[in-house]
Design a protein around this motif. Sequence first.
Motif, PDB file in Angstrom:
ATOM      1  N   ASN A  58      18.581  26.622  25.589  1.00  0.00           N
ATOM      2  CA  ASN A  58      17.891  25.195  25.597  1.00  0.00           C
ATOM      3  C   ASN A  58      18.506  24.512  24.250  1.00  0.00           C
ATOM      4  N   VAL A  59      18.511  25.313  23.114  1.00  0.00           N
ATOM      5  CA  VAL A  59      18.978  24.566  22.049  1.00  0.00           C
ATOM      6  C   VAL A  59      20.542  24.416  21.855  1.00  0.00           C
ATOM      7  N   SER A  60      21.257  25.080  22.716  1.00  0.00           N
ATOM      8  CA  SER A  60      22.926  25.119  22.777  1.00  0.00           C
ATOM      9  C   SER A  60      23.052  23.856  23.815  1.00  0.00           C
ATOM     10  N   TYR A  61      22.279  23.597  24.543  1.00  0.00           N
ATOM     11  CA  TYR A  61      22.552  22.419  25.300  1.00  0.00           C
ATOM     12  C   TYR A  61      22.395  21.222  24.689  1.00  0.00           C
ATOM     13  N   HIS A  62      21.405  21.147  23.707  1.00  0.00           N
ATOM     14  CA  HIS A  62      21.133  20.024  23.033  1.00  0.00           C
ATOM     15  C   HIS A  62      22.085  19.927  21.647  1.00  0.00           C
ATOM     16  N   LEU A  63      22.556  20.898  21.095  1.00  0.00           N
ATOM     17  CA  LEU A  63      23.509  21.139  20.292  1.00  0.00           C
ATOM     18  C   LEU A  63      24.878  20.550  20.690  1.00  0.00           C
ATOM     19  N   ASP A  64      25.342  20.767  21.933  1.00  0.00           N
ATOM     20  CA  ASP A  64      26.527  20.231  22.606  1.00  0.00           C
ATOM     21  C   ASP A  64      26.389  18.614  22.768  1.00  0.00           C
ATOM     22  N   ARG A  65      25.164  18.341  23.207  1.00  0.00           N
ATOM     23  CA  ARG A  65      25.055  16.830  23.335  1.00  0.00           C
ATOM     24  C   ARG A  65      24.928  16.144  21.852  1.00  0.00           C
ATOM     25  N   LEU A  66      24.335  16.577  20.852  1.00  0.00           N
ATOM     26  CA  LEU A  66      24.344  16.035  19.565  1.00  0.00           C
ATOM     27  C   LEU A  66      25.709  16.224  18.962  1.00  0.00           C
ATOM     28  N   CYS A  67      26.622  17.380  19.344  1.00  0.00           N
ATOM     29  CA  CYS A  67      28.082  17.251  18.663  1.00  0.00           C
ATOM     30  C   CYS A  67      28.781  16.201  19.475  1.00  0.00           C
ATOM     31  N   GLY A  68      28.434  16.004  20.955  1.00  0.00           N
ATOM     32  CA  GLY A  68      29.380  15.026  21.623  1.00  0.00           C
ATOM     33  C   GLY A  68      28.801  13.410  21.142  1.00  0.00           C
ATOM     34  N   ALA A  69      27.844  13.271  20.615  1.00  0.00           N
ATOM     35  CA  ALA A  69      27.422  11.848  19.970  1.00  0.00           C
ATOM     36  C   ALA A  69      27.764  11.928  18.514  1.00  0.00           C
ATOM     37  N   GLU A  70      28.159  13.040  17.997  1.00  0.00           N
ATOM     38  CA  GLU A  70      28.769  12.903  16.601  1.00  0.00           C
ATOM     39  C   GLU A  70      27.578  12.868  15.543  1.00  0.00           C
ATOM     40  N   LEU A  71      26.310  13.257  16.099  1.00  0.00           N
ATOM     41  CA  LEU A  71      25.457  13.482  15.087  1.00  0.00           C
ATOM     42  C   LEU A  71      25.461  14.600  14.203  1.00  0.00           C
ATOM     43  N   ILE A  72      25.939  15.875  14.756  1.00  0.00           N
ATOM     44  CA  ILE A  72      25.946  17.116  14.236  1.00  0.00           C
ATOM     45  C   ILE A  72      27.319  17.424  14.205  1.00  0.00           C
ATOM     46  N   GLU A  73      27.855  18.401  13.614  1.00  0.00           N
ATOM     47  CA  GLU A  73      29.240  19.111  13.824  1.00  0.00           C
ATOM     48  C   GLU A  73      29.222  20.318  13.399  1.00  0.00           C
ATOM     49  N   PRO A  74      30.265  21.377  13.937  1.00  0.00           N
ATOM     50  CA  PRO A  74      30.172  22.550  13.366  1.00  0.00           C
ATOM     51  C   PRO A  74      30.895  22.737  12.123  1.00  0.00           C
ATOM     52  N   THR A  75      30.570  23.548  11.189  1.00  0.00           N
ATOM     53  CA  THR A  75      30.983  23.448   9.981  1.00  0.00           C
ATOM     54  C   THR A  75      31.538  24.776   9.464  1.00  0.00           C
ATOM     55  N   ALA A  76      31.065  26.085  10.060  1.00  0.00           N
ATOM     56  CA  ALA A  76      31.560  27.114   9.629  1.00  0.00           C
ATOM     57  C   ALA A  76      31.357  28.153  10.726  1.00  0.00           C
ATOM     58  N   THR A  77      31.437  29.456  10.610  1.00  0.00           N
ATOM     59  CA  THR A  77      31.383  30.699  11.255  1.00  0.00           C
ATOM     60  C   THR A  77      30.887  31.888  10.520  1.00  0.00           C
ATOM     61  N   TRP A  78      29.849  32.040  11.107  1.00  0.00           N
ATOM     62  CA  TRP A  78      29.297  33.337  10.385  1.00  0.00           C
ATOM     63  C   TRP A  78      29.396  34.529  11.506  1.00  0.00           C
ATOM     64  N   TYR A  79      29.360  35.897  11.412  1.00  0.00           N
ATOM     65  CA  TYR A  79      29.392  36.874  12.063  1.00  0.00           C
ATOM     66  C   TYR A  79      27.949  37.539  11.970  1.00  0.00           C
ATOM     67  N   SER A  80      27.532  37.935  13.048  1.00  0.00           N
ATOM     68  CA  SER A  80      26.248  38.678  13.356  1.00  0.00           C
ATOM     69  C   SER A  80      26.373  40.176  12.620  1.00  0.00           C
ATOM     70  N   GLU A  81      25.390  40.919  12.731  1.00  0.00           N
ATOM     71  CA  GLU A  81      25.578  42.399  12.422  1.00  0.00           C
ATOM     72  C   GLU A  81      26.372  43.107  13.217  1.00  0.00           C
ATOM     73  N   LYS A  82      26.486  42.642  14.431  1.00  0.00           N
ATOM     74  CA  LYS A  82      27.149  43.212  15.257  1.00  0.00           C
ATOM     75  C   LYS A  82      28.712  42.755  15.489  1.00  0.00           C
ATOM     76  N   GLY A  83      29.006  41.842  14.650  1.00  0.00           N
ATOM     77  CA  GLY A  83      30.325  41.448  14.458  1.00  0.00           C
ATOM     78  C   GLY A  83      30.620  40.201  15.499  1.00  0.00           C
ATOM     79  N   ARG A  84      29.787  39.654  16.089  1.00  0.00           N
ATOM     80  CA  ARG A  84      29.725  38.474  16.849  1.00  0.00           C
ATOM     81  C   ARG A  84      29.847  37.219  16.010  1.00  0.00           C
ATOM     82  N   GLU A  85      30.670  36.381  16.615  1.00  0.00           N
ATOM     83  CA  GLU A  85      30.862  35.032  16.017  1.00  0.00           C
ATOM     84  C   GLU A  85      29.942  34.407  16.267  1.00  0.00           C
TER      85      GLU A  85
END
Length: 109
Positions: A67-94
């Motif tokens: 659900n949050v990912s859906y809203h993040l996509d919409r907020l990015c599309g509306a240019e209200l938020i933006e991806p700023t970095a990439t972190w890695y989980s303990e399992k190495g996933r981006e």
Amino acid sequence: MASALPHQPPVDHAPEEETDVVVGQDSRTDVLQVLSSHTAQRILKTLKGDPKTASEIAEYVDRSVQNVSYHLDRLCGAELIEPTATWYSEKGREMTVYALTAERLVVRF
């Protein structure tokens, strides 16, 4: 075992002070539709302090990551938020880190 990838390095991000939405311009009226969602508003409030990943945001707003990912996509599309970095989980996933694009949103008619 220590990871070769940095888990959560600091994010150097400074949002703009202000951004305008002009009602009547077709390209920006989608912002009002995105902001009509209570979940989207809570996500923006959560990002006011520091950039966060989708899973961190989901925990703060008590919603599923999907659900949050859906809203993040919409907020990015509306240019209200933006991806700023990439972190890695303990399992190495981006994991994408999101931040506000501006501290204030001004609606003009």
